[in-house]
Design a protein around this motif. Structure first.
Motif, PDB file in Angstrom:
ATOM      1  N   PHE A 104      -0.312 -33.179  50.180  1.00 24.96           N
ATOM      2  CA  PHE A 104      -0.325 -34.441  49.621  1.00 24.96           C
ATOM      3  C   PHE A 104       1.078 -35.080  49.249  1.00 24.96           C
ATOM      4  O   PHE A 104       1.278 -36.266  49.203  1.00 24.96           O
ATOM      5  CB  PHE A 104      -0.952 -34.171  48.164  1.00 24.96           C
ATOM      6  N   LEU A 105       2.059 -34.013  48.566  1.00 25.14           N
ATOM      7  CA  LEU A 105       3.334 -34.327  48.378  1.00 25.14           C
ATOM      8  C   LEU A 105       3.940 -34.965  49.510  1.00 25.14           C
ATOM      9  O   LEU A 105       4.761 -36.081  49.382  1.00 25.14           O
ATOM     10  CB  LEU A 105       4.145 -33.212  47.917  1.00 25.14           C
ATOM     11  N   SER A 106       3.905 -34.554  50.778  1.00 22.08           N
ATOM     12  CA  SER A 106       4.672 -34.921  51.995  1.00 22.08           C
ATOM     13  C   SER A 106       4.075 -36.281  52.446  1.00 22.08           C
ATOM     14  O   SER A 106       4.839 -37.137  53.126  1.00 22.08           O
ATOM     15  CB  SER A 106       4.396 -33.916  52.847  1.00 22.08           C
ATOM     16  N   ALA A 107       2.862 -36.856  51.901  1.00 18.86           N
ATOM     17  CA  ALA A 107       2.548 -37.962  52.173  1.00 18.86           C
ATOM     18  C   ALA A 107       2.919 -39.086  51.086  1.00 18.86           C
ATOM     19  O   ALA A 107       2.548 -40.435  51.625  1.00 18.86           O
ATOM     20  CB  ALA A 107       0.883 -37.823  52.319  1.00 18.86           C
ATOM     21  N   LEU A 108       3.393 -38.883  50.160  1.00 19.56           N
ATOM     22  CA  LEU A 108       3.867 -39.392  49.221  1.00 19.56           C
ATOM     23  C   LEU A 108       5.114 -40.645  49.425  1.00 19.56           C
ATOM     24  O   LEU A 108       5.807 -40.186  50.229  1.00 19.56           O
ATOM     25  CB  LEU A 108       4.126 -39.028  47.727  1.00 19.56           C
ATOM     26  N   GLU A 109       4.907 -42.131  49.068  1.00 17.51           N
ATOM     27  CA  GLU A 109       6.193 -42.880  48.840  1.00 17.51           C
ATOM     28  C   GLU A 109       7.148 -42.358  47.947  1.00 17.51           C
ATOM     29  O   GLU A 109       6.707 -42.805  46.887  1.00 17.51           O
ATOM     30  CB  GLU A 109       5.741 -44.073  48.911  1.00 17.51           C
ATOM     31  N   ALA A 110       8.240 -41.637  48.492  1.00 22.31           N
ATOM     32  CA  ALA A 110       8.990 -41.181  47.427  1.00 22.31           C
ATOM     33  C   ALA A 110       9.937 -42.209  46.764  1.00 22.31           C
ATOM     34  O   ALA A 110      10.420 -42.859  47.114  1.00 22.31           O
ATOM     35  CB  ALA A 110      10.057 -40.119  47.985  1.00 22.31           C
ATOM     36  N   ASP A 111       9.906 -42.201  45.136  1.00 21.59           N
ATOM     37  CA  ASP A 111      10.726 -43.200  44.361  1.00 21.59           C
ATOM     38  C   ASP A 111      11.388 -42.256  43.317  1.00 21.59           C
ATOM     39  O   ASP A 111      10.639 -41.125  42.920  1.00 21.59           O
ATOM     40  CB  ASP A 111      10.228 -44.205  44.322  1.00 21.59           C
ATOM     41  N   VAL A 112      12.023 -42.867  42.321  1.00 28.64           N
ATOM     42  CA  VAL A 112      12.408 -42.352  41.257  1.00 28.64           C
ATOM     43  C   VAL A 112      11.439 -41.769  40.304  1.00 28.64           C
ATOM     44  O   VAL A 112      11.480 -40.934  39.692  1.00 28.64           O
ATOM     45  CB  VAL A 112      13.403 -43.500  40.297  1.00 28.64           C
ATOM     46  N   HIS A 113      10.150 -42.772  40.165  1.00 28.04           N
ATOM     47  CA  HIS A 113       9.034 -42.073  39.344  1.00 28.04           C
ATOM     48  C   HIS A 113       8.568 -40.851  39.957  1.00 28.04           C
ATOM     49  O   HIS A 113       8.095 -39.997  39.142  1.00 28.04           O
ATOM     50  CB  HIS A 113       8.190 -43.414  39.564  1.00 28.04           C
ATOM     51  N   LEU A 114       8.357 -40.632  41.314  1.00 30.66           N
ATOM     52  CA  LEU A 114       7.808 -39.495  41.606  1.00 30.66           C
ATOM     53  C   LEU A 114       8.890 -38.432  41.547  1.00 30.66           C
ATOM     54  O   LEU A 114       8.452 -37.202  41.122  1.00 30.66           O
ATOM     55  CB  LEU A 114       7.656 -39.586  43.346  1.00 30.66           C
ATOM     56  N   VAL A 115      10.082 -38.556  41.375  1.00 28.80           N
ATOM     57  CA  VAL A 115      11.182 -37.660  41.316  1.00 28.80           C
ATOM     58  C   VAL A 115      10.970 -37.009  39.666  1.00 28.80           C
ATOM     59  O   VAL A 115      11.095 -35.884  39.498  1.00 28.80           O
ATOM     60  CB  VAL A 115      12.545 -38.043  41.543  1.00 28.80           C
ATOM     61  N   ALA A 116      10.742 -38.102  38.844  1.00 25.04           N
ATOM     62  CA  ALA A 116      10.305 -37.597  37.662  1.00 25.04           C
ATOM     63  C   ALA A 116       9.114 -37.011  37.528  1.00 25.04           C
ATOM     64  O   ALA A 116       9.216 -35.881  36.608  1.00 25.04           O
ATOM     65  CB  ALA A 116      10.411 -38.947  36.549  1.00 25.04           C
ATOM     66  N   ASP A 117       8.047 -37.254  37.902  1.00 30.60           N
ATOM     67  CA  ASP A 117       6.833 -36.632  38.021  1.00 30.60           C
ATOM     68  C   ASP A 117       7.378 -35.028  38.450  1.00 30.60           C
ATOM     69  O   ASP A 117       6.702 -34.092  37.885  1.00 30.60           O
ATOM     70  CB  ASP A 117       5.793 -37.058  38.798  1.00 30.60           C
ATOM     71  N   LEU A 118       7.964 -34.960  39.539  1.00 32.45           N
ATOM     72  CA  LEU A 118       8.315 -33.532  40.151  1.00 32.45           C
ATOM     73  C   LEU A 118       8.876 -32.703  39.020  1.00 32.45           C
ATOM     74  O   LEU A 118       8.942 -31.478  39.014  1.00 32.45           O
ATOM     75  CB  LEU A 118       8.821 -33.564  41.460  1.00 32.45           C
ATOM     76  N   ILE A 119      10.005 -33.377  38.396  1.00 33.26           N
ATOM     77  CA  ILE A 119      10.732 -32.678  37.660  1.00 33.26           C
ATOM     78  C   ILE A 119      10.119 -32.147  36.357  1.00 33.26           C
ATOM     79  O   ILE A 119      10.038 -30.875  35.733  1.00 33.26           O
ATOM     80  CB  ILE A 119      11.803 -33.482  36.949  1.00 33.26           C
ATOM     81  N   SER A 120       8.949 -32.927  35.896  1.00 31.13           N
ATOM     82  CA  SER A 120       8.199 -32.542  34.657  1.00 31.13           C
ATOM     83  C   SER A 120       7.173 -31.619  35.018  1.00 31.13           C
ATOM     84  O   SER A 120       6.816 -30.889  34.181  1.00 31.13           O
ATOM     85  CB  SER A 120       7.614 -33.666  34.284  1.00 31.13           C
TER      86      SER A 120
END
Length: 391
Positions: A104-120
């Motif tokens: 799932f993660l590899s299919a995402l369009e990566a942006d700042v919001h996604l990075v914030a989700d991953l950090i959380s």
């Protein structure tokens, strides 16, 4: 616009089933687009009058299926729209648990919001996904660094060098390039030479003086997620400039001194613990005891000022830091997300002490730091750039 095109647009806006779509003349590609949108946005017809609307269908619980859905929206829509749809999927369908799956993660369009989700989610991401998560974060960080690093170094280093210049340098410290440019008006044609009436160089005394210090104090509560990402990028860039001493302190109800991780922005971000409450007072107390040279220190507090600790003590600490000569700047947000929500009373109280209080975009931050390092009027700079400053 012909009638078929109108029907197509209404169908894609309102949704519906595949049989009706074919009857309305939609192509196979149009039906795929409608199906992808239906999975997220279609609601029960009977939901109305303010009642909670139950979603029909949905994306299901299988990560391969979700990954295929993400692949469809990436095919049909530009990346800016994909990011909006992804964000809606997280909030409407509760897909954050799917970030645990590498497919799932590899299919995402990566942006700042996604990075914030991953950090959380950093502490609970399973081992099988950590490598993919780190690759996603590294990709976004690299893109941000490419966009922001050169401008930051140019602005900050230019300000530091300008602050060290003198018009009475020793011979070995003369900057001949700048001296020649400053004296072109004294060119003597008969002698084919320039009379260097004004010498520009660097003060040897200032070279040996205490370095300017920048302390970034970052609120890592959940509402500040994007600000955490951008501040980490800028902190690592400034830490690479030898003429600056940079510290990075993150806080919620606990304090994380991440200064030692400034050599790698990805390590720095995975060291942050997004979420939790907010104790600004405690963070200010910690930072204050880390500042050895108040007159040379620029203290950047990035927070929405929603204090969960002792509000009166927090405001008193800010005032004490200003009295010591620390250059205090409060950023309500460091992001592109528009006007941030903040505690208005605390913002006005700090502004009344003489500290500039406003929100800042990543593109504006390098120029802000240049003004701060030159000990210019940050409030005047903000007003000149049409930034809404708290008064």
């Amino acid at each position: 616009m012909n009638n078929c095109e109108r029907i197509k647009r209404w169908r894609l806006a309102c949704g519906g089933d595949e049989h009706a779509a074919r009857a309305d003349g939609l192509s196979d590609r149009d039906i795929r687009i409608e199906t992808a949108l239906n999975a997220l946005y279609q609601r029960d017809d009977g939901a109305m009058d303010g009642q909670k609307q139950n979603r029909k269908g949905g994306l299901g619980g299988s990560s391969p299926r979700v990954a295929r859905w993400l692949g469809d929206i990436r095919e049909f829509f530009p990346s800016t729209v994909v990011q909006v749809i992804q964000k809606d999927a997280f909030t409407r369908l509760g897909l954050k648990q799917m970030l645990m799956e590498p497919e799932f993660l590899s299919a995402l369009e990566a942006d700042v919001h996604l990075v914030a989700d991953l950090i959380s989610l950093g502490r609970v991401i399973p081992d099988k996904t950590k490598h993919t998560a780190r690759q996603v974060v590294a990709k976004v960080v690299a893109e941000l660094m490419a966009k922001l690093e050169a401008k930051t170094i140019q602005a900050v280093l230019g300000a530091v060098n300008k602050a060290k210049r003198t018009r009475k340098p020793r011979f070995a410290d003369i900057d001949w390039h700048k001296t020649i440019r400053a004296n072109l008006r004294h060119y003597q044609q008969d002698h084919n030479s320039i009379v260097p009436e004004t010498l520009i160089g660097y003060s040897r005394k200032k070279r040996q003086a205490q370095l300017d210090e920048v302390v970034l104090c970052i609120d890592q509560s959940g509402s500040m997620a994007n600000s955490v990402v951008y501040s980490a990028i800028f902190a690592t860039v400034m830490a690479s400039i030898p003429s600056l001493k940079t510290q990075y302190i993150a806080f919620d109800t606990a304090i994380l001194d991440l200064t030692e991780k400034l050599s790698d922005p990805v390590d720095l971000l995975f060291g942050v613990q997004l979420g939790g409450g907010t104790d600004i007072n405690q963070a200010l107390a910690y930072c204050d005891q880390k500042i050895a040279h108040p007159g040379q220190t620029h203290f950047i507090l990035i927070s929405d000022l929603c204090e969960g600790g002792n509000k009166e003590e927090m405001l008193a600490r800010v005032q004490a830091m200003i009295y010591k000569g620390i250059n205090v700047i409060v950023l309500l947000a460091l992001s592109d997300d528009g006007k941030p929500w903040h505690d208005d009373n605390n913002a006005h109280a700090i502004a009344a002490m003489g500290a500039p209080v406003f929100a800042c975009t990543p593109d504006q931050f390098p120029d802000l730091m240049a003004v701060a390092l030159l000990k210019g009027d940050v409030g005047e700079w903000a007003a000149g750039n049409k930034i809404a400053i708290i008064s």
